[in-house]
Scaffold this active site. Structure first.
Site, PDB file in Angstrom:
ATOM      1  N   ASP A   1      21.875 -46.868  37.856  1.00  0.00           N
ATOM      2  CA  ASP A   1      23.259 -46.771  38.327  1.00  0.00           C
ATOM      3  C   ASP A   1      24.152 -46.342  37.156  1.00  0.00           C
ATOM      4  O   ASP A   1      23.793 -46.537  35.990  1.00  0.00           O
ATOM      5  CB  ASP A   1      23.663 -48.153  38.863  1.00  0.00           C
TER       6      ASP A   1
ATOM      7  N   ASP B   1      28.250 -46.430  37.066  1.00  0.00           N
ATOM      8  CA  ASP B   1      29.441 -47.272  36.814  1.00  0.00           C
ATOM      9  C   ASP B   1      29.025 -48.728  36.582  1.00  0.00           C
ATOM     10  O   ASP B   1      28.347 -49.331  37.408  1.00  0.00           O
ATOM     11  CB  ASP B   1      30.403 -47.196  38.004  1.00  0.00           C
TER      12      ASP B   1
END
Ligand SMILES: [Mg+2]
Length: 265
Positions: free
Chosen positions: A13, A15
């Protein structure tokens, strides 16, 4: 032995894991470079389609993480495909989101509908959008009341940012769902579409782990996709203002670490 040795591929991922807003998470770029140098296959998976994959790749390379745009998969790609399936070839799409999402939707052969003519839309596409206003909500309701389908990038309630979380896609989507009575089909995590697309980019990897900061999307989705799951506490599940509490989660990650750097130590 570093923890990364248990795996040959990772879905990572962005953010809250690699960066928070425009600030890199300390140690993350170096950890990713170490993983690449060790021959690990990386695909970056994000529910945030506010940038194009090529832009994310350029930003990663600027941090010393040498990856191509094909190693970036955003929920914008998968939600655009869902929108095309819902509206049909040449159908109209009302898009609540940033310009890169408009491009992806148009790239699937859909016609972008103006907010002044919402009933021309066969599908409403919702994503996190800082320009979101009441007029957009009204247009979405008009389109949905007239029979348009509803798709969205995620239900993520918040977005990790420096100084504290910001409202995420899920906050805007909740408004759309409440006033229309419709429930969106989701293109991003935790649904399967994004995981399937990401895994197709690294067909040779046998032991793959999902690394993310959000329990309700990264960990729940990774678990459902049959992957090992690694929670990092540098984003939405951290003690530093994060809104998701690991102790209250329905799914337990296989591994929890403070940040990416801990995986290569
Ligand atoms: Mg995240």
């Amino acid at each position: 032995m570093p923890l990364i040795d248990d795996f040959d591929g990772f879905l990572v991922d962005l953010d809250g894991v690699v960066w928070t807003g425009r600030e890199p998470v300390p140690g993350s770029p170096e950890a990713l470079a170490t993983m690449l140098a060790a021959g690990k296959e990386l695909v970056f998976v994000t529910n945030n389609p506010s940038r194009r994959p090529a832009e994310y790749a350029e930003r990663l390379r600027g941090l010393g993480v040498e990856v191509g745009a094909e190693r970036i998969v955003t929920a914008g790609i998968t939600v655009a495909r869902l929108a095309a399936a819902a509206a049909g070839p040449g159908g109209g799409a009302l898009v609540l989101g940033f310009e890169p999402l408009h491009e992806l939707v148009a790239g699937e052969g859909l016609r972008l509908v103006d907010f002044e003519a919402p009933t021309e839309a066969g599908v409403v596409v919702v994503s996190g959008w800082r320009d979101f206003a009441y007029a957009h909500l009204l247009a979405a309701k008009r389109a949905l009341d007239a029979g348009a389908a509803l798709v969205a990038t995620s239900h993520d309630a918040t977005m990790p940012m420096p100084g504290g979380e910001w409202p995420g896609t899920g906050a805007i989507l909740a408004a759309v769902e409440v006033c229309s009575g419709k429930v969106a089909e989701i293109g991003g995590k935790p649904e399967r579409h994004l995981f399937d697309l990401a895994l197709s980019r690294i067909p040779g990897a046998r032991r793959v782990a999902m690394i993310g900061d959000r329990l309700s999307s990264d960990i729940v989705g990774g678990h459902a996709a049959g992957l090992s799951t690694i929670l990092v506490l540098s984003g939405t599940s951290g003690s530093d203002g994060g809104s998701e509490d690991p102790a209250a989660a329905a799914v337990t990650p296989d591994l929890t670490v403070a940040n990416l750097a801990a995986l290569v130590a």
